[in-house]
Design a protein around this motif. Structure first.
Motif, PDB file in Angstrom:
ATOM      1  N   LEU A   1       9.263   1.952   5.475  1.00 23.88           N
ATOM      2  CA  LEU A   1       8.096   1.768   4.625  1.00 23.88           C
ATOM      3  C   LEU A   1       8.538   1.594   3.180  1.00 23.88           C
ATOM      4  CD1 LEU A   1       4.992   1.819   4.340  1.00 23.88           C
ATOM      5  CD2 LEU A   1       5.179   4.278   3.912  1.00 23.88           C
ATOM      6  N   LEU A   2       8.158   0.466   2.582  1.00 19.46           N
ATOM      7  CA  LEU A   2       8.498   0.225   1.180  1.00 19.46           C
ATOM      8  C   LEU A   2       7.407   0.779   0.267  1.00 19.46           C
ATOM      9  CD1 LEU A   2      10.348  -1.030  -0.916  1.00 19.46           C
ATOM     10  CD2 LEU A   2       9.249  -3.218  -0.520  1.00 19.46           C
ATOM     11  N   GLY A   3       6.157   0.672   0.736  1.00 25.24           N
ATOM     12  CA  GLY A   3       5.080   1.221  -0.083  1.00 25.24           C
ATOM     13  C   GLY A   3       3.723   0.973   0.535  1.00 25.24           C
ATOM     14  N   ILE A   4       2.735   1.712   0.042  1.00 22.14           N
ATOM     15  CA  ILE A   4       1.349   1.543   0.486  1.00 22.14           C
ATOM     16  C   ILE A   4       0.518   1.220  -0.739  1.00 22.14           C
ATOM     17  CG2 ILE A   4      -0.641   2.648   1.532  1.00 22.14           C
ATOM     18  CD1 ILE A   4       1.257   4.490   2.999  1.00 22.14           C
ATOM     19  N   VAL A   5      -0.225   0.128  -0.686  1.00 20.82           N
ATOM     20  CA  VAL A   5      -1.086  -0.247  -1.802  1.00 20.82           C
ATOM     21  C   VAL A   5      -2.525  -0.022  -1.359  1.00 20.82           C
ATOM     22  CG1 VAL A   5      -1.755  -2.094  -3.377  1.00 20.82           C
ATOM     23  CG2 VAL A   5       0.588  -1.987  -2.499  1.00 20.82           C
ATOM     24  N   PRO A   6      -3.221   0.893  -2.016  1.00 22.93           N
ATOM     25  CA  PRO A   6      -4.591   1.174  -1.571  1.00 22.93           C
ATOM     26  C   PRO A   6      -5.538   0.037  -1.946  1.00 22.93           C
ATOM     27  CG  PRO A   6      -4.047   2.460  -3.521  1.00 22.93           C
ATOM     28  CD  PRO A   6      -2.801   1.729  -3.144  1.00 22.93           C
ATOM     29  N   GLU A   7      -6.621  -0.061  -1.176  1.00 28.21           N
ATOM     30  CA  GLU A   7      -7.665  -1.045  -1.468  1.00 28.21           C
ATOM     31  C   GLU A   7      -8.189  -0.769  -2.867  1.00 28.21           C
ATOM     32  OE1 GLU A   7      -9.698  -3.520   0.762  1.00 28.21           O
ATOM     33  OE2 GLU A   7      -9.848  -4.009  -1.355  1.00 28.21           O
ATOM     34  N   SER A   8      -8.353  -1.816  -3.649  1.00 29.49           N
ATOM     35  CA  SER A   8      -8.778  -1.561  -5.016  1.00 29.49           C
ATOM     36  C   SER A   8      -9.540  -2.748  -5.570  1.00 29.49           C
ATOM     37  CB  SER A   8      -7.545  -1.205  -5.852  1.00 29.49           C
ATOM     38  OG  SER A   8      -7.295  -2.152  -6.834  1.00 29.49           O
ATOM     39  N   GLU A   9     -10.660  -2.450  -6.126  1.00 32.55           N
ATOM     40  CA  GLU A   9     -11.517  -3.467  -6.727  1.00 32.55           C
ATOM     41  C   GLU A   9     -10.795  -4.168  -7.877  1.00 32.55           C
ATOM     42  OE1 GLU A   9     -15.973  -2.444  -7.119  1.00 32.55           O
ATOM     43  OE2 GLU A   9     -15.149  -2.524  -9.169  1.00 32.55           O
ATOM     44  N   GLU A  10      -9.986  -3.401  -8.579  1.00 28.69           N
ATOM     45  CA  GLU A  10      -9.273  -3.947  -9.746  1.00 28.69           C
ATOM     46  C   GLU A  10      -8.406  -5.145  -9.360  1.00 28.69           C
ATOM     47  OE1 GLU A  10      -9.442  -0.756  -9.020  1.00 28.69           O
ATOM     48  OE2 GLU A  10      -9.650   0.510 -10.792  1.00 28.69           O
ATOM     49  N   VAL A  11      -7.824  -5.094  -8.168  1.00 34.46           N
ATOM     50  CA  VAL A  11      -6.953  -6.193  -7.746  1.00 34.46           C
ATOM     51  C   VAL A  11      -7.767  -7.465  -7.542  1.00 34.46           C
ATOM     52  CG1 VAL A  11      -5.465  -7.024  -5.886  1.00 34.46           C
ATOM     53  CG2 VAL A  11      -5.220  -4.690  -6.704  1.00 34.46           C
ATOM     54  N   LEU A  12      -8.914  -7.320  -6.886  1.00 37.58           N
ATOM     55  CA  LEU A  12      -9.795  -8.469  -6.672  1.00 37.58           C
ATOM     56  C   LEU A  12     -10.159  -9.123  -8.001  1.00 37.58           C
ATOM     57  CD1 LEU A  12     -12.306  -7.204  -3.971  1.00 37.58           C
ATOM     58  CD2 LEU A  12     -10.784  -9.158  -3.787  1.00 37.58           C
ATOM     59  N   VAL A  13     -10.566  -8.286  -8.932  1.00 35.08           N
ATOM     60  CA  VAL A  13     -10.980  -8.785 -10.246  1.00 35.08           C
ATOM     61  C   VAL A  13      -9.801  -9.446 -10.959  1.00 35.08           C
ATOM     62  CG1 VAL A  13     -11.793  -8.055 -12.514  1.00 35.08           C
ATOM     63  CG2 VAL A  13     -12.814  -7.083 -10.458  1.00 35.08           C
ATOM     64  N   ALA A  14      -8.670  -8.773 -10.918  1.00 35.91           N
ATOM     65  CA  ALA A  14      -7.483  -9.287 -11.611  1.00 35.91           C
ATOM     66  C   ALA A  14      -7.046 -10.639 -11.064  1.00 35.91           C
ATOM     67  CB  ALA A  14      -6.342  -8.281 -11.495  1.00 35.91           C
ATOM     68  N   ASN A  15      -7.093 -10.786  -9.742  1.00 30.86           N
ATOM     69  CA  ASN A  15      -6.715 -12.068  -9.138  1.00 30.86           C
ATOM     70  C   ASN A  15      -7.594 -13.186  -9.661  1.00 30.86           C
ATOM     71  OD1 ASN A  15      -4.659 -10.974  -7.703  1.00 30.86           O
ATOM     72  ND2 ASN A  15      -5.584 -11.211  -5.686  1.00 30.86           N
ATOM     73  N   GLY A  16      -8.855 -12.852  -9.835  1.00 34.46           N
ATOM     74  CA  GLY A  16      -9.777 -13.858 -10.349  1.00 34.46           C
ATOM     75  C   GLY A  16      -9.453 -14.253 -11.779  1.00 34.46           C
TER      76      GLY A  16
ATOM     77  N   HIS B   1      10.390   0.342  -8.312  1.00 32.64           N
ATOM     78  CA  HIS B   1      11.421   1.364  -8.484  1.00 32.64           C
ATOM     79  C   HIS B   1      12.224   1.554  -7.200  1.00 32.64           C
ATOM     80  CE1 HIS B   1      10.779   2.942 -12.539  1.00 32.64           C
ATOM     81  NE2 HIS B   1       9.479   2.750 -12.351  1.00 32.64           N
ATOM     82  N   ARG B   2      11.512   1.555  -6.077  1.00 26.57           N
ATOM     83  CA  ARG B   2      12.211   1.728  -4.805  1.00 26.57           C
ATOM     84  C   ARG B   2      13.145   0.555  -4.534  1.00 26.57           C
ATOM     85  NH1 ARG B   2       6.847   3.117  -2.548  1.00 26.57           N
ATOM     86  NH2 ARG B   2       6.585   5.313  -3.070  1.00 26.57           N
ATOM     87  N   LEU B   3      12.712  -0.635  -4.885  1.00 26.73           N
ATOM     88  CA  LEU B   3      13.572  -1.803  -4.685  1.00 26.73           C
ATOM     89  C   LEU B   3      14.847  -1.674  -5.507  1.00 26.73           C
ATOM     90  CD1 LEU B   3      11.151  -4.858  -4.612  1.00 26.73           C
ATOM     91  CD2 LEU B   3      12.621  -4.055  -2.774  1.00 26.73           C
ATOM     92  N   LEU B   4      14.725  -0.963  -6.640  1.00 25.93           N
ATOM     93  CA  LEU B   4      15.908  -0.788  -7.475  1.00 25.93           C
ATOM     94  C   LEU B   4      16.730   0.408  -7.036  1.00 25.93           C
ATOM     95  CD1 LEU B   4      14.345  -1.675 -10.924  1.00 25.93           C
ATOM     96  CD2 LEU B   4      16.001  -2.997  -9.605  1.00 25.93           C
TER      97      LEU B   4
END
Lengths: 237, 267
Positions: free
Chosen positions: B199-214, B236-239
């Motif tokens: 597991l590299l990471g978990i990204v929770p559902e977030s309204e901010e992402v939808l808005v930001a993509n727009g 950070h984990r990738l590093l």
């Protein structure tokens, strides 16, 4: 000329043994040998002996085509390599094992055998990795998997199927119509389970998550597939 | 440090490959890494939109491969971070315009010039996918917590593993902790068990992402929302840093809840 190829006549036809090394030059040499010595071998059935060489379907196909061009029919592949066995099986070729000098066909003298099941003498293949969605393991004999079989995977065996892991994909035992075949798994949760010509699928209202997995064996009884748990140890026995 | 070429792929469409690529690019660049992100979804390019660079495209990946421009000319610098570049896909061509060998050549040119090359793969397991994975040393699989997406990742892993390609890890995207609690969504533990992958990471559902993509401004530019924090942790984990995975809260907790939950999580 290398000693990479040997062509021997046997009672059943020809056995062509391919040695180690790059396949293309070997095939080229085989072609030449068949050309020069060909007349002697025509119309024969051929067994291809490759020991532990790994061969893809395409590569066995090339050998088959080469033989057809010299009026010979490739019937059998003799190999200990699992990938090669699978490739040969997928092409509909027979499989045979390299002769082992000390092997006897008689059962061990100390084991009482009543009526051996007809499939007991069949060959098996053992796969020691997880089988992922989209992968298919197909064999005319038994299939044993040490690892999980995921939902989108398929196991198709002429004989029995034993999964030392979670069976979640589609499984077909006794694929040539043999209802005596069985399917065992540490966690028997297949998408679909087939034995012979019968098909069963899990109860739709079976809530997977609540069940603690337990080894089970599926077999045919009275024309239906039944699943039985491995004997649970009871206190006192 | 040799350049790391990582392909972000999933099998299934719409699970967040492009969003993940953009945000990881931003997060890594914020950590002073030189990053080039490449959009290989030829004909259906989106990475440029998500990064807000769509009106700065003069040359693209196909132009560069077909020799109409030098690779450098097709790289577009990010609006904010000067060490983040985008190599956009072409919009008026299709996947058959480039080959796996072309991609390997492009990445060979980039090796040594940057620290990370992040390749945004198209959905599917056909030619577009093959182009995207050809040059990669590592793979990040993205999945939403549902059976279809997980099965598709499994399929992709089967292909990658059979070919003996590089290391793989998983990003679970758009997780709704409340649904997981109610048993209406797959638990990350179940997903990891099914896929047998790190597991590299978990990204929770977030309204901010939808808005930001727009808006064309990836959330990772700021660190306020949970999703942005997740992307930075992944960077950070990738590093190579060991960053423990966060427990997931379903909504902003009250002060009291925060104290209690924090204590529980620390145990």
């Amino acid at each position: 000329m290398t000693n990479n190829i040997s062509i021997k006549g046997t009672r059943e036809g020809l056995t062509i043994t391919l040695g180690q090394g790059e396949l293309d030059p070997i095939l080229e040499e085989l072609g030449q040998r068949l050309q020069t010595q060909g007349a002697f071998f025509r119309q024969g059935q051929v067994a291809l002996q490759v020991d532990n060489r790994e061969m893809a379907e395409k590569e066995i196909g090339h050998v088959r085509e080469l033989l057809v061009a010299h009026e010979m029919l490739l019937r059998t592949v003799i190999t200990t390599n699992i990938i090669t066995q699978r490739s040969a099986d997928a092409l509909g070729l027979r499989l045979a094992e390299p002769p082992r000098p000390k092997e006897t066909a008689a059962p061990h003298p100390q084991i009482e055998t009543t009526t051996p099941r007809s499939s007991d003498q069949q060959r098996g293949v053992l796969v020691h990795h997880m089988v992922r969605s989209g992968q298919v393991i197909r064999h005319t004999g038994h299939i044993i998997v040490i690892g999980d079989v995921n939902t989108g995977a398929e196991i198709i065996a002429g004989g029995d199927v034993v999964i030392w892991g979670r069976l979640r994909g589609i499984v077909h035992a006794g694929s040539s119509g043999n209802r005596e075949a069985v399917v065992c798994a540490l966690d028997l949760s297949p998408l679909q389970l087939r034995i012979g010509d019968l098909i069963a699928r899990p109860d739709e209202d079976d809530d997977d998550q609540s069940r603690t997995p337990w080894p089970e064996i599926a077999h045919v009884q009275n024309d239906a597939i039944v699943v039985e748990p491995w004997n649970r140890p009871t206190r006192g026995t | 440090m040799p350049t790391r070429v990582i392909t972000i792929t999933s099998g299934k469409g719409g699970v967040g490959k492009t969003t993940t690529t953009a945000n990881l690019g931003v997060a890594l660049a914020t950590l002073n890494q030189r990053v080039v992100v490449i959009d290989t979804d030829i004909g259906l390019r989106n990475l440029d939109v998500v990064m807000g660079l769509q009106n700065r495209i003069i040359y693209d990946l196909v132009d560069s491969i077909e020799g109409r421009c030098r690779l450098r000319q097709a790289l577009i610098r990010d609006k904010v971070l000067s060490n983040l570049y985008l190599l956009p896909a072409a919009q008026t061509r299709d996947k058959s315009s480039i080959s796996p060998a072309d991609m390997v050549r492009v990445c060979a040119q980039l090796r040594g010039e940057c620290d990370f090359v992040l390749i945004d793969s198209p959905a599917g397991i056909d030619a577009g996918f093959r182009n995207a994975v050809a040059p990669a040393d590592e793979f990040i699989l993205v999945s939403t917590p549902d059976r279809s997406a997980v099965q598709d990742v499994d399929r992709v892993l089967g292909i990658i593993e059979t070919e003996g390609r590089g290391t793989t890890s998983l990003v679970i995207n758009r997780l709704r902790a409340d649904l997981v609690k109610r048993n209406d969504m797959l638990d990350p533990a179940e997903i990891l068990e099914m896929l047998a992958i790190d597991l590299l990471g978990i990204v929770p559902e977030s309204e901010e992402v939808l808005v930001a993509n727009g808006h064309g401004t990836p959330v990772a530019h700021e660190q306020r929302c949970a999703a942005a924090r997740a992307y930075h942790q992944i960077a950070h984990r990738l590093l190579g840093e060991r960053v423990p995975h966060e427990p997931l809260l379903t909504r902003q907790p009250t002060l009291l809840e925060r104290l209690l939950f924090w204590k529980r999580a620390e145990r």
